[in-house]
Enzyme design. Structure first.
Site, PDB file in Angstrom:
ATOM      1  CE  LYS A  13      -3.513  -2.661   2.324  1.00 52.24           C
ATOM      2  NZ  LYS A  13      -4.841  -2.668   2.901  1.00 52.24           N
ATOM      3  CG  HIS A  97      -6.684  -3.271  -3.099  1.00 49.04           C
ATOM      4  ND1 HIS A  97      -7.291  -2.536  -2.104  1.00 49.04           N
ATOM      5  CD2 HIS A  97      -6.041  -4.286  -2.474  1.00 49.04           C
ATOM      6  CE1 HIS A  97      -7.016  -3.088  -0.932  1.00 49.04           C
ATOM      7  NE2 HIS A  97      -6.262  -4.155  -1.124  1.00 49.04           N
ATOM      8  CD  GLU A  99      -6.794  -0.402   0.932  1.00 50.38           C
ATOM      9  OE1 GLU A  99      -5.708  -0.168   0.379  1.00 50.38           O
ATOM     10  OE2 GLU A  99      -6.898  -1.108   1.951  1.00 50.38           O
ATOM     11  CB  SER A 215      -7.461  -9.682   8.711  1.00 48.72           C
ATOM     12  OG  SER A 215      -7.956  -8.351   8.699  1.00 48.72           O
TER      13      SER A 215
HETATM   14  C1  PEP Z   1      -5.047  -5.991   1.263  1.00 45.82           C
HETATM   15  O1  PEP Z   1      -4.649  -4.844   1.327  1.00 45.82           O
HETATM   16  O2  PEP Z   1      -5.196  -6.520   0.160  1.00 45.82           O
HETATM   17  C2  PEP Z   1      -5.339  -6.697   2.517  1.00 45.82           C
HETATM   18  C3  PEP Z   1      -5.893  -7.867   2.450  1.00 45.82           C
HETATM   19  O3  PEP Z   1      -4.994  -6.052   3.691  1.00 45.82           O
HETATM   20  P1  PEP Z   1      -4.915  -6.726   5.167  1.00 45.82           P
HETATM   21  O4  PEP Z   1      -4.133  -8.002   5.033  1.00 45.82           O
HETATM   22  O5  PEP Z   1      -4.204  -5.698   5.989  1.00 45.82           O
HETATM   23  O6  PEP Z   1      -6.315  -6.984   5.598  1.00 45.82           O
END
Ligand code: PEP
Length: 252
Positions: A13, A97, A99, A215
Protein backbone atom coordinates in the site's frame (compact mmCIF):
# COMPACT_ATOMS: atom_id res chain seq x y z
CA UNK A 1 -5.12 -32.66 -3.84
CA UNK A 2 -4.47 -29.21 -5.33
CA UNK A 3 -2.08 -29.06 -8.26
CA UNK A 4 -1.90 -25.28 -8.39
CA UNK A 5 1.31 -23.62 -7.24
CA UNK A 6 0.58 -21.33 -4.28
CA UNK A 7 1.14 -17.59 -4.58
CA UNK A 8 1.69 -15.46 -1.50
CA UNK A 9 1.54 -11.78 -2.41
CA UNK A 10 2.23 -8.72 -0.25
CA UNK A 11 0.53 -5.39 -0.85
CA UNK A 12 2.60 -2.68 0.81
CA UNK A 13 0.00 0.00 0.00
CA UNK A 14 1.24 3.59 0.66
CA UNK A 15 3.86 2.59 3.19
CA UNK A 16 7.67 2.78 3.25
CA UNK A 17 10.22 5.03 1.58
CA UNK A 18 12.56 3.42 -0.98
CA UNK A 19 15.20 2.94 1.75
CA UNK A 20 12.72 1.32 4.12
CA UNK A 21 11.39 -0.86 1.30
CA UNK A 22 14.88 -2.04 0.39
CA UNK A 23 15.55 -2.92 4.02
CA UNK A 24 12.39 -5.02 4.31
CA UNK A 25 12.93 -6.62 0.89
CA UNK A 26 16.51 -7.55 1.84
CA UNK A 27 15.37 -9.21 5.08
CA UNK A 28 12.58 -11.03 3.27
CA UNK A 29 14.90 -12.22 0.52
CA UNK A 30 17.18 -13.77 3.14
CA UNK A 31 14.34 -15.41 5.02
CA UNK A 32 12.70 -17.05 2.00
CA UNK A 33 15.81 -18.01 -0.01
CA UNK A 34 15.15 -21.70 0.58
CA UNK A 35 11.46 -21.58 -0.42
CA UNK A 36 11.06 -23.37 -3.74
CA UNK A 37 7.44 -24.49 -3.88
CA UNK A 38 5.61 -21.19 -3.42
CA UNK A 39 5.53 -18.13 -5.68
CA UNK A 40 6.22 -14.95 -3.71
CA UNK A 41 5.39 -11.40 -4.76
CA UNK A 42 5.69 -8.02 -3.07
CA UNK A 43 4.09 -4.83 -4.34
CA UNK A 44 5.90 -1.77 -2.96
CA UNK A 45 5.00 1.84 -3.87
CA UNK A 46 5.90 3.00 -7.40
CA UNK A 47 8.82 5.06 -6.06
CA UNK A 48 10.44 2.00 -4.47
CA UNK A 49 10.08 -0.46 -7.37
CA UNK A 50 13.47 0.10 -8.98
CA UNK A 51 15.38 -0.04 -5.71
CA UNK A 52 13.54 -3.17 -4.53
CA UNK A 53 14.12 -4.88 -7.88
CA UNK A 54 17.88 -4.50 -7.35
CA UNK A 55 17.56 -6.44 -4.10
CA UNK A 56 15.20 -9.24 -5.14
CA UNK A 57 16.02 -9.90 -8.79
CA UNK A 58 18.22 -12.95 -8.16
CA UNK A 59 16.07 -14.57 -5.49
CA UNK A 60 12.61 -16.12 -5.16
CA UNK A 61 10.76 -12.85 -4.47
CA UNK A 62 9.08 -11.32 -7.52
CA UNK A 63 7.90 -7.77 -7.94
CA UNK A 64 4.39 -6.43 -8.42
CA UNK A 65 2.81 -3.01 -8.78
CA UNK A 66 -0.33 -1.86 -6.98
CA UNK A 67 -2.04 -0.21 -9.95
CA UNK A 68 -1.54 0.89 -13.55
CA UNK A 69 -3.16 3.08 -16.19
CA UNK A 70 -4.42 1.38 -19.35
CA UNK A 71 -2.78 3.60 -21.98
CA UNK A 72 0.86 2.81 -22.79
CA UNK A 73 1.92 6.48 -22.71
CA UNK A 74 0.53 9.95 -23.23
CA UNK A 75 -0.67 13.11 -21.52
CA UNK A 76 -2.05 11.41 -18.41
CA UNK A 77 -0.45 13.35 -15.56
CA UNK A 78 0.30 11.23 -12.53
CA UNK A 79 -0.33 7.86 -14.12
CA UNK A 80 1.98 4.88 -14.77
CA UNK A 81 1.58 2.43 -17.64
CA UNK A 82 1.96 -1.33 -17.92
CA UNK A 83 5.08 -1.13 -20.16
CA UNK A 84 6.68 1.24 -17.63
CA UNK A 85 6.04 -1.23 -14.81
CA UNK A 86 7.35 -4.09 -16.89
CA UNK A 87 10.52 -2.11 -17.64
CA UNK A 88 11.40 -1.82 -13.94
CA UNK A 89 11.03 -5.53 -13.22
CA UNK A 90 7.36 -6.01 -12.37
CA UNK A 91 5.94 -9.43 -13.09
CA UNK A 92 2.52 -8.84 -11.51
CA UNK A 93 0.12 -5.94 -11.07
CA UNK A 94 -2.68 -5.73 -8.50
CA UNK A 95 -5.79 -4.44 -10.25
CA UNK A 96 -9.11 -3.27 -8.82
CA UNK A 97 -8.14 -3.41 -5.15
CA UNK A 98 -11.15 -2.39 -3.05
CA UNK A 99 -9.30 0.70 -1.78
CA UNK A 100 -8.99 1.85 -5.39
CA UNK A 101 -12.65 1.14 -6.05
CA UNK A 102 -13.66 2.88 -2.80
CA UNK A 103 -11.40 5.96 -2.78
CA UNK A 104 -10.36 6.48 -6.41
CA UNK A 105 -13.54 5.79 -8.31
CA UNK A 106 -12.48 2.59 -10.03
CA UNK A 107 -15.34 0.70 -11.61
CA UNK A 108 -15.75 -2.72 -13.18
CA UNK A 109 -15.22 -0.99 -16.55
CA UNK A 110 -11.92 0.69 -15.63
CA UNK A 111 -10.77 -2.50 -13.94
CA UNK A 112 -11.49 -4.35 -17.19
CA UNK A 113 -9.38 -1.87 -19.21
CA UNK A 114 -6.52 -2.26 -16.74
CA UNK A 115 -6.66 -6.05 -16.89
CA UNK A 116 -6.58 -5.87 -20.70
CA UNK A 117 -3.56 -3.52 -20.59
CA UNK A 118 -1.70 -5.77 -18.16
CA UNK A 119 -2.28 -8.87 -20.25
CA UNK A 120 -1.20 -7.08 -23.44
CA UNK A 121 2.10 -6.23 -21.72
CA UNK A 122 2.54 -9.70 -20.22
CA UNK A 123 2.11 -8.42 -16.67
CA UNK A 124 0.20 -10.95 -14.58
CA UNK A 125 -2.97 -9.30 -13.25
CA UNK A 126 -3.99 -9.92 -9.66
CA UNK A 127 -7.66 -9.06 -10.13
CA UNK A 128 -9.35 -8.14 -6.84
CA UNK A 129 -13.01 -8.77 -6.14
CA UNK A 130 -15.06 -8.81 -2.96
CA UNK A 131 -18.29 -7.74 -1.31
CA UNK A 132 -18.85 -5.08 1.37
CA UNK A 133 -20.35 -5.94 4.75
CA UNK A 134 -23.67 -4.36 3.70
CA UNK A 135 -23.76 -6.54 0.58
CA UNK A 136 -22.98 -9.66 2.62
CA UNK A 137 -25.69 -8.83 5.15
CA UNK A 138 -28.16 -8.33 2.29
CA UNK A 139 -27.16 -11.79 0.94
CA UNK A 140 -25.81 -10.22 -2.25
CA UNK A 141 -22.30 -11.71 -2.02
CA UNK A 142 -22.71 -14.08 -4.96
CA UNK A 143 -24.51 -11.60 -7.21
CA UNK A 144 -21.88 -8.91 -6.51
CA UNK A 145 -19.04 -11.31 -7.32
CA UNK A 146 -20.82 -12.58 -10.42
CA UNK A 147 -21.03 -9.01 -11.74
CA UNK A 148 -17.45 -8.09 -10.77
CA UNK A 149 -15.98 -11.20 -12.42
CA UNK A 150 -18.14 -10.97 -15.56
CA UNK A 151 -17.55 -7.25 -16.15
CA UNK A 152 -13.91 -7.34 -15.09
CA UNK A 153 -13.14 -10.05 -17.64
CA UNK A 154 -15.48 -8.84 -20.39
CA UNK A 155 -14.05 -9.15 -23.89
CA UNK A 156 -11.19 -11.40 -22.79
CA UNK A 157 -10.82 -14.85 -24.30
CA UNK A 158 -9.48 -18.05 -22.84
CA UNK A 159 -5.95 -17.94 -24.22
CA UNK A 160 -5.39 -14.46 -22.72
CA UNK A 161 -6.18 -15.61 -19.22
CA UNK A 162 -3.54 -18.20 -18.37
CA UNK A 163 -1.57 -15.78 -16.18
CA UNK A 164 -4.61 -14.24 -14.49
CA UNK A 165 -4.80 -14.47 -10.70
CA UNK A 166 -8.03 -13.62 -8.87
CA UNK A 167 -7.92 -12.31 -5.30
CA UNK A 168 -11.10 -12.66 -3.26
CA UNK A 169 -10.96 -9.91 -0.66
CA UNK A 170 -14.14 -9.37 1.34
CA UNK A 171 -14.04 -5.61 1.93
CA UNK A 172 -15.16 -6.08 5.53
CA UNK A 173 -12.06 -8.19 6.25
CA UNK A 174 -9.40 -5.84 4.84
CA UNK A 175 -7.32 -4.17 7.52
CA UNK A 176 -10.01 -4.81 10.11
CA UNK A 177 -8.61 -7.87 11.87
CA UNK A 178 -11.85 -9.69 10.92
CA UNK A 179 -10.99 -12.68 8.74
CA UNK A 180 -13.56 -14.66 6.84
CA UNK A 181 -13.75 -18.11 8.41
CA UNK A 182 -12.05 -20.85 6.41
CA UNK A 183 -15.48 -22.16 5.40
CA UNK A 184 -16.80 -18.73 4.41
CA UNK A 185 -13.74 -18.12 2.26
CA UNK A 186 -13.87 -21.61 0.72
CA UNK A 187 -17.55 -21.20 -0.17
CA UNK A 188 -16.82 -18.01 -2.11
CA UNK A 189 -13.65 -19.35 -3.74
CA UNK A 190 -15.58 -22.35 -4.97
CA UNK A 191 -18.25 -20.00 -6.33
CA UNK A 192 -15.64 -17.87 -8.15
CA UNK A 193 -14.06 -21.00 -9.62
CA UNK A 194 -17.51 -22.08 -10.85
CA UNK A 195 -17.97 -18.65 -12.49
CA UNK A 196 -14.65 -19.07 -14.28
CA UNK A 197 -15.75 -22.52 -15.41
CA UNK A 198 -19.10 -21.22 -16.65
CA UNK A 199 -17.52 -18.39 -18.62
CA UNK A 200 -14.23 -19.92 -19.80
CA UNK A 201 -14.37 -23.69 -19.31
CA UNK A 202 -12.87 -26.15 -16.89
CA UNK A 203 -9.25 -26.12 -18.08
CA UNK A 204 -8.98 -22.52 -16.84
CA UNK A 205 -11.11 -23.05 -13.74
CA UNK A 206 -8.86 -25.96 -12.72
CA UNK A 207 -5.64 -24.03 -13.22
CA UNK A 208 -6.49 -20.47 -12.15
CA UNK A 209 -5.13 -19.35 -8.80
CA UNK A 210 -7.63 -17.74 -6.47
CA UNK A 211 -6.04 -15.95 -3.49
CA UNK A 212 -7.76 -15.00 -0.27
CA UNK A 213 -7.15 -11.54 1.18
CA UNK A 214 -8.38 -9.95 4.39
CA UNK A 215 -6.38 -9.86 7.63
CA UNK A 216 -4.23 -12.87 6.74
CA UNK A 217 -1.64 -13.44 9.47
CA UNK A 218 0.95 -16.12 10.32
CA UNK A 219 -1.56 -17.79 12.64
CA UNK A 220 -4.46 -18.15 10.19
CA UNK A 221 -2.72 -18.89 6.87
CA UNK A 222 -2.25 -22.64 7.34
CA UNK A 223 -5.94 -23.33 7.88
CA UNK A 224 -6.93 -21.16 4.91
CA UNK A 225 -4.42 -22.95 2.68
CA UNK A 226 -5.93 -26.32 3.58
CA UNK A 227 -9.15 -25.30 1.82
CA UNK A 228 -9.45 -26.95 -1.60
CA UNK A 229 -10.09 -23.74 -3.58
CA UNK A 230 -7.71 -21.36 -1.78
CA UNK A 231 -4.41 -21.12 -3.66
CA UNK A 232 -2.62 -18.41 -1.75
CA UNK A 233 -3.07 -15.04 -0.11
CA UNK A 234 -2.94 -11.33 -0.80
CA UNK A 235 -1.59 -9.86 2.40
CA UNK A 236 -1.66 -6.20 3.44
CA UNK A 237 -0.63 -5.31 7.00
CA UNK A 238 1.27 -8.50 7.78
CA UNK A 239 3.37 -8.17 4.62
CA UNK A 240 5.03 -4.97 5.85
CA UNK A 241 7.19 -6.90 8.28
CA UNK A 242 9.66 -9.36 6.73
CA UNK A 243 9.43 -11.78 9.65
CA UNK A 244 5.63 -12.08 9.65
CA UNK A 245 5.41 -12.18 5.84
CA UNK A 246 8.04 -14.90 5.62
CA UNK A 247 6.11 -16.94 8.20
CA UNK A 248 3.05 -16.63 5.95
CA UNK A 249 5.12 -17.70 2.92
CA UNK A 250 6.30 -20.76 4.92
CA UNK A 251 2.73 -21.67 5.92
CA UNK A 252 3.23 -25.43 5.90
C1 PEP B 1 -5.05 -5.99 1.26
O1 PEP B 1 -4.65 -4.84 1.33
O2 PEP B 1 -5.20 -6.52 0.16
C2 PEP B 1 -5.34 -6.70 2.52
C3 PEP B 1 -5.89 -7.87 2.45
O3 PEP B 1 -4.99 -6.05 3.69
P1 PEP B 1 -4.91 -6.73 5.17
O4 PEP B 1 -4.13 -8.00 5.03
O5 PEP B 1 -4.20 -5.70 5.99
O6 PEP B 1 -6.31 -6.98 5.60
Amino acid sequence: MKNRRPLIAGNWKMYKTPNESVETARQLDQQVRSVADVDIMIAPTFTALTAVWEVVQNGPVTLGAQNLYWEAEGAYTGEISAPMLKSVGCEYCIIGHSERRQYFGETDQTVNKKIQAAIKTKLKPVFCVGETDKEREAEQTFSVLDKQVKKGLEGLVLDQLNTLVIAYEPVWAIGTGKTATDDQAQEVHQFIRSLVEKNFGNALSDSIRILYGGSVKPDNIAALMKMPDIDGALVGGASLDAESFSQIVKFK
